[in-house]
Design a protein around this motif. Structure first.
Motif, mmCIF file in Angstrom:
data_model
loop_
_atom_site.group_PDB
_atom_site.id
_atom_site.type_symbol
_atom_site.label_atom_id
_atom_site.label_comp_id
_atom_site.label_asym_id
_atom_site.label_seq_id
_atom_site.Cartn_x
_atom_site.Cartn_y
_atom_site.Cartn_z
ATOM 1 N N UNK A 27 0.839 -1.206 0.000
ATOM 2 C CA UNK A 27 0.000 0.000 0.000
ATOM 3 C C UNK A 27 0.867 1.246 0.000
ATOM 4 N N UNK A 28 1.939 1.235 0.796
ATOM 5 C CA UNK A 28 2.848 2.382 0.825
ATOM 6 C C UNK A 28 3.501 2.598 -0.532
ATOM 7 N N UNK A 29 3.938 1.523 -1.168
ATOM 8 C CA UNK A 29 4.536 1.644 -2.506
ATOM 9 C C UNK A 29 3.526 2.157 -3.516
ATOM 10 N N UNK A 30 2.299 1.661 -3.432
ATOM 11 C CA UNK A 30 1.250 2.110 -4.340
ATOM 12 C C UNK A 30 0.955 3.597 -4.127
ATOM 13 N N UNK A 31 0.869 4.020 -2.868
ATOM 14 C CA UNK A 31 0.622 5.423 -2.531
ATOM 15 C C UNK A 31 1.754 6.311 -3.052
ATOM 16 N N UNK A 32 2.997 5.879 -2.846
ATOM 17 C CA UNK A 32 4.141 6.652 -3.350
ATOM 18 C C UNK A 32 4.116 6.740 -4.872
ATOM 19 N N UNK A 33 3.750 5.642 -5.534
ATOM 20 C CA UNK A 33 3.653 5.642 -6.992
ATOM 21 C C UNK A 33 2.585 6.627 -7.464
ATOM 22 N N UNK A 34 1.433 6.635 -6.782
ATOM 23 C CA UNK A 34 0.378 7.584 -7.141
ATOM 24 C C UNK A 34 0.847 9.024 -6.945
ATOM 25 N N UNK A 35 1.548 9.274 -5.842
ATOM 26 C CA UNK A 35 2.046 10.633 -5.585
ATOM 27 C C UNK A 35 3.036 11.059 -6.668
ATOM 28 N N UNK A 36 3.935 10.166 -7.060
ATOM 29 C CA UNK A 36 4.892 10.489 -8.125
ATOM 30 C C UNK A 36 4.186 10.747 -9.449
ATOM 31 N N UNK A 37 3.207 9.921 -9.764
ATOM 32 C CA UNK A 37 2.441 10.139 -10.995
ATOM 33 C C UNK A 37 1.724 11.488 -10.944
ATOM 34 N N UNK A 38 1.161 11.806 -9.778
ATOM 35 C CA UNK A 38 0.470 13.086 -9.617
ATOM 36 C C UNK A 38 1.407 14.259 -9.823
ATOM 37 N N UNK A 39 2.613 14.165 -9.241
ATOM 38 C CA UNK A 39 3.604 15.239 -9.433
ATOM 39 C C UNK A 39 3.922 15.419 -10.912
#
Length: 99
Positions: A44-56
């Motif tokens: 979940x943490x990796x998925x959340x970080x991936x979403x944040x990077x995509x958002x940036x």
């Protein structure tokens, strides 16, 4: 069609095995919650970080495109009446009034 034939059809399907595997997974999860909790938390943490990077990346891309469009529009805009071409318009200064 005898019930045994229908039963054999069902038990040979991939969906049947997926449901059986899901049931086994849930039972294993109930027996060993810590093992799965740490793995799930990591995913979940990796998925959340991936979403944040995509958002940036998306926000940066859209911001750059908007800045380019704004720059293009401002360069192609005609000067205001009474202003010399190529000269930046002056801004009025604000003065603080004393009360």
């Amino acid at each position: 069609m005898p019930i045994t034939t229908q039963f054999k059809k069902i038990t040979k399907s991939k969906a049947f095995y997926a449901i059986a595997g899901a049931g086994n997974y849930v039972m294993d999860l109930a027996r060993n919650p810590r093992r799965y909790r740490s793995a799930a938390t990591t995913r979940i943490t990796e998925f959340y970080d991936d979403l944040a990077n995509r958002g940036r990346n998306v926000v940066g891309k859209v911001s750059r495109e908007a800045a380019r469009e704004f720059d293009d529009v401002s360069r192609s805009a005609a000067p205001l009446a009474g202003e010399a071409p190529g000269k930046e318009p002056t801004r009025a200064r604000r003065t603080a009034s004393k009360v």
